[in-house]
Design an enzyme around this catalytic site. Structure first.
Site, PDB file in Angstrom:
ATOM      1  N   SER A 559      35.357  42.456  21.960  1.00 17.52           N
ATOM      2  CA  SER A 559      36.383  43.156  22.493  1.00 17.52           C
ATOM      3  C   SER A 559      35.703  44.051  23.395  1.00 17.52           C
ATOM      4  O   SER A 559      35.082  43.100  24.546  1.00 17.52           O
ATOM      5  CB  SER A 559      36.869  44.294  21.457  1.00 17.52           C
ATOM      6  OG  SER A 559      38.284  44.510  21.903  1.00 17.52           O
ATOM      7  N   ASP A 645      46.373  36.232  22.117  1.00 15.94           N
ATOM      8  CA  ASP A 645      45.817  37.524  22.245  1.00 15.94           C
ATOM      9  C   ASP A 645      46.407  38.563  22.992  1.00 15.94           C
ATOM     10  O   ASP A 645      46.334  38.060  24.558  1.00 15.94           O
ATOM     11  CB  ASP A 645      44.230  37.460  22.477  1.00 15.94           C
ATOM     12  CG  ASP A 645      43.498  38.939  22.154  1.00 15.94           C
ATOM     13  OD1 ASP A 645      44.338  40.120  21.872  1.00 15.94           O
ATOM     14  OD2 ASP A 645      42.355  39.077  21.745  1.00 15.94           O
ATOM     15  N   HIS A 690      43.689  39.525  17.171  1.00 18.87           N
ATOM     16  CA  HIS A 690      42.677  39.907  18.305  1.00 18.87           C
ATOM     17  C   HIS A 690      41.382  40.222  17.423  1.00 18.87           C
ATOM     18  O   HIS A 690      41.247  41.391  16.557  1.00 18.87           O
ATOM     19  CB  HIS A 690      43.180  41.516  19.007  1.00 18.87           C
ATOM     20  CG  HIS A 690      41.919  41.803  19.727  1.00 18.87           C
ATOM     21  ND1 HIS A 690      41.358  41.279  20.990  1.00 18.87           N
ATOM     22  CD2 HIS A 690      41.219  42.889  19.592  1.00 18.87           C
ATOM     23  CE1 HIS A 690      40.751  41.863  21.414  1.00 18.87           C
ATOM     24  NE2 HIS A 690      40.191  43.145  20.633  1.00 18.87           N
TER      25      HIS A 690
END
EC number: 3.4.21.-
Length: 727
Positions: A559, A645, A690
């Protein structure tokens, strides 16, 4: 009265789904504020054939990241014995300890969403929401309340459970692994439980009972990763469902928290730097809410309650780190707050728990874990330094007012139980089976000096008997955003790597939260390059102290951690041999200029506003991974991305990958024949989540990539991994 198993700071910080590009389940966390339920180790006598789903870990993520639990054979099985009967008068901690000593530890599984209420435990068993009597919770004697398959979802799991005060209803939030969408089902508890209602896209929810003994469910509604609306609903003969609060500031989100004593329901309105809390009287939930303190830019505060007093964890005043204050519940405004307890410098408040006569603070100070027990009658403070191997807390149930139980864990060691007993003033450790990793590995707390002189903490793991560490492979972990700590929860693949001779290094760079709020402030907005300088200093320090070498050094990030990882690949690619990225944030500039994306407005405090601020725009251009790709030699890169996502759109990752490949081809042409080009792999997974933390496919693909890039034999590591993961 409904018992809480996690405290408000984590409850707030770790379950907010839009606190970051990432987000540490850990997961605040930084933080994501986690759910009030806990993970625990559930021991089984027999081979497990089911794989239950895991919730976000407690201090790691800024969103609810679903993950799966796993089963593994115990690393050092003990001889099977008959389970001893437990005396009725034995307290909760002694029962747990006795079970751990007497049960054969052939396997364990991580169990997640579980809540105790009255004499029952509510949890997920297979595809069902079930309950069993507390004393039978570890047996197969349970009552099925709801079959998740009725929702016709693909592999659904329970993310959160709340039980109504008088146990007439239970509410459960249900999600799937490949989506962040959720459904909250309301089950009426009777001889034949039935689903009374269901609400889509619920984020947080809590029960209270009104003056007429009617159960009222308060819940927040999430749309496009934003949570701005609060509803309240009743069921049975007097059904109603109404919206009674809407937050107008698009940078804020709303989260509900019920104080541990159930006296007040708090409506928490917050963004990355500012918060505001309203109180709903748990005895009169239809009355208008009461504002504690109007939001002040830069001031964060979170509220607990005990004996008509509010305990407020806040950063107001100097230094701008968290401190504990208190005031009478009927005079809640900031001018009435009295300082109660201050933290040392470089201290991160991880959680807080309130008891009848004590307040317990869970802290990280200078990269080590502590528990501070404050006596509320005499204001005494007892500070307990926890074992140096411990890297994270897992909060446990605390239905027993005499004890404060919790678990400690590390990336290579499964959680271990501890309990602080107030009457004895002592911390008790789980006895019995000792994990062999304590003798076969070392954990080091090191520091690197960044170019501005700032000391950056690192946590390093390696085998005790490793010789010539300079020739061992090294895996660097980095995050450095949103004030989030690096995820330090137990991961079986990390354990396997250490057993196979790898060195693991966790670099706690600025922008994260390991040393408190200022550590985050020094690595965001126009100080983001501090995090990159810290990462470079950490890797060079490790190499300088004899830990591996560039040709054996790898880096992993997920991320928002992809920003620093990608920036390092541009600025100092010679430090690395290979990189693995998961759902990485790589195109900061274009993303933050697109206000149609769901998180852009909420994240201006972290990255800046390049659309309206030229200074921010020019600064982002200096470090943004996508903007700084150039023809040069790069390390090999393996990227895992998710098709739908919403937090890190696939488009940006694909654009980055294509641009990187073009730069490598251009460099190869300029270099001439014989140039060994790095491998660039983009693995696009289906689904709209995610980061899927426990995806076996992802884990094996990443490990295979690392071993191949370093030219290592992976036969033994995959054999060892099979002990932990079901293939």
């Amino acid at each position: 009265m409904q018992q809480k198993t996690k405290l408000f700071l984590q409850a707030l910080k770790y379950s907010i789904p839009h606190l970051g590009k990432c987000m540490q389940k850990q997961h605040l966390n930084h933080y994501n504020f986690a759910d009030h339920y806990y993970n625990r180790i559930k021991l089984k006598k027999y081979h497990l054939t089911k794989c239950l789903q895991n919730k976000p870990k407690i201090s790691e993520l800024a969103t609810n990241i679903p993950s799966r639990s796993f089963s593994c054979k115990d690393l050092q099985p003990v001889k099977q014995e008959n389970e001893k009967l437990l005396p009725e008068n034995m307290d909760a901690f002694e029962k747990v300890r006795t079970k751990l000593e007497t049960q054969p530890q052939e396997e364990y599984e991580i169990i997640n969403v579980e809540v105790k209420h009255g004499g029952f435990v509510y949890y997920q068993e297979g595809c069902c929401l079930v309950r069993s009597k507390d004393e039978e919770a570890d047996n197969d004697n349970y009552e099925v309340l709801f079959n998740l398959e009725e929702l016709k979802l693909d592999q659904p799991f329970i993310d959160c459970i709340r039980v109504a005060p008088d146990e007439k209803y239970v509410a459960a939030k249900i999600r799937t692994e490949d989506s962040e969408a959720s459904t909250c089902v309301i089950i009426k508890l009777s001889d034949q439980p039935v689903m009374e209602a269901s609400f889509p896209n619920v984020s947080s929810f809590e029960w209270v009972k009104d003056e007429e003994d009617e159960d009222v469910l308060f819940y927040t509604f999430q749309r496009n990763l934003r949570c701005h609306d609060v509803y309240r609903a009743t069921f049975g003969d007097n059904k109603r469902n109404e919206r009674f609060y809407t937050e107008k500031d698009p940078s804020c989100f709303v989260f509900l928290y019920l104080t541990k004593d159930s006296r007040f329901l708090t409506i928490n309105i917050m963004n990355k730097t500012t918060s505001e809390v309203w109180l709903i009287d748990g005895l009169s939930p239809w009355d208008p809410p009461v504002l504690i303190q109007k939001r002040i830019h830069g001031v964060l505060y979170y509220v607990e309650h005990r004996d008509d007093e509010l305990y407020i964890l806040t950063n107001v005043g100097e230094p701008t780190e968290f401190k504990l204050m208190r005031t009478a519940a009927d005079t809640p405004a900031i001018m009435n707050w009295d300082l109660f307890f201050t933290m040392k410098r470089n201290t991160k408040v991880i959680d807080l728990d309130m008891f009848k006569d004590h307040c317990v603070l869970f802290l990280k100070h200078s990269n080590l874990l502590y528990v501070n027990v404050i006596g509320l009658a005499d204001d005494s403070v007892r500070s307990l330094k926890l074992p140096p191997w411990a890297c994270g807390f897992i909060m446990d149930t605390n239905s027993d007012p005499k004890n404060c139980p919790f678990q400690l864990c590390s990336p290579i060691r499964p959680p271990k139980y501890y309990t602080y007993k107030f009457a004895e003033g002592k911390l008790f450790e789980e006895t019995g089976h000792e994990d062999p990793i304590t003798k076969t590995s070392r954990v080091l707390r090191l520091e690197a000096k960044s170019k501005d002189g700032k000391l950056v903490p690192m946590t390093v793991f390696h085998k005790t008997d490793s010789e010539d560490l300079q020739k061992k492979p090294l895996l660097i972990h980095v995050y450095g955003a949103y004030g989030m700590d690096l995820k330090m929860n137990f991961r079986p693949e990390r354990r396997v790597l250490v057993d196979d001779g790898w060195i693991l290094a966790y670099c706690h760079v600025r922008g994260g939260g390991e040393l408190g709020l200022q550590w985050h402030a020094d690595g965001r907005l126009t100080k983001k390059l501090n995090g990159l300088a810290d990462l470079e200093a950490c890797i060079k320090t490790l190499h300088g102290q004899g830990f591996s070498q560039p040709s054996l050094t790898t880096l992993t990030a997920f991320s928002a951690g992809g920003v620093l990882a990608g920036a390092l690949c541009n600025s100092n690619p010679e430090l690395l041999r290979a990189v693995t990225l998961e759902a990485p944030f790589l195109d900061v500039l274009n993303t933050m200029m697109d206000t149609t994306l769901p998180l852009t407005l909420e994240e201006l405090e972290e990255w800046g506003n390049p659309s309206s601020d030229e200074k921010h725009k020019n600064y982002i251009k200096r470090y943004c991974p996508y903007q700084n790709i150039k023809p040069q030699h790069y390390p090999s890169v393996h990227i895992t991305a998710y098709e739908n996502d919403e937090r890190v759109p696939l488009k940006g990752i694909v654009s980055y990958t294509e641009k990187l490949k073009e730069a490598i081809l251009e460099h190869a042409k300029d270099t001439g024949e014989g140039y060994q080009a790095p491998n660039i792999i983009l693995d696009i997974q289906p689904g709209g989540n995610h980061v899927i933390e426990d995806s076996h496919k992802k884990i094996t693909a990443q490990i295979k990539f690392l071993y191949e890039e370093l030219g290592l034999d992976s036969t033994s590591v995959f054999e060892d991994l099979k002990k932990y993961l079901k293939f």
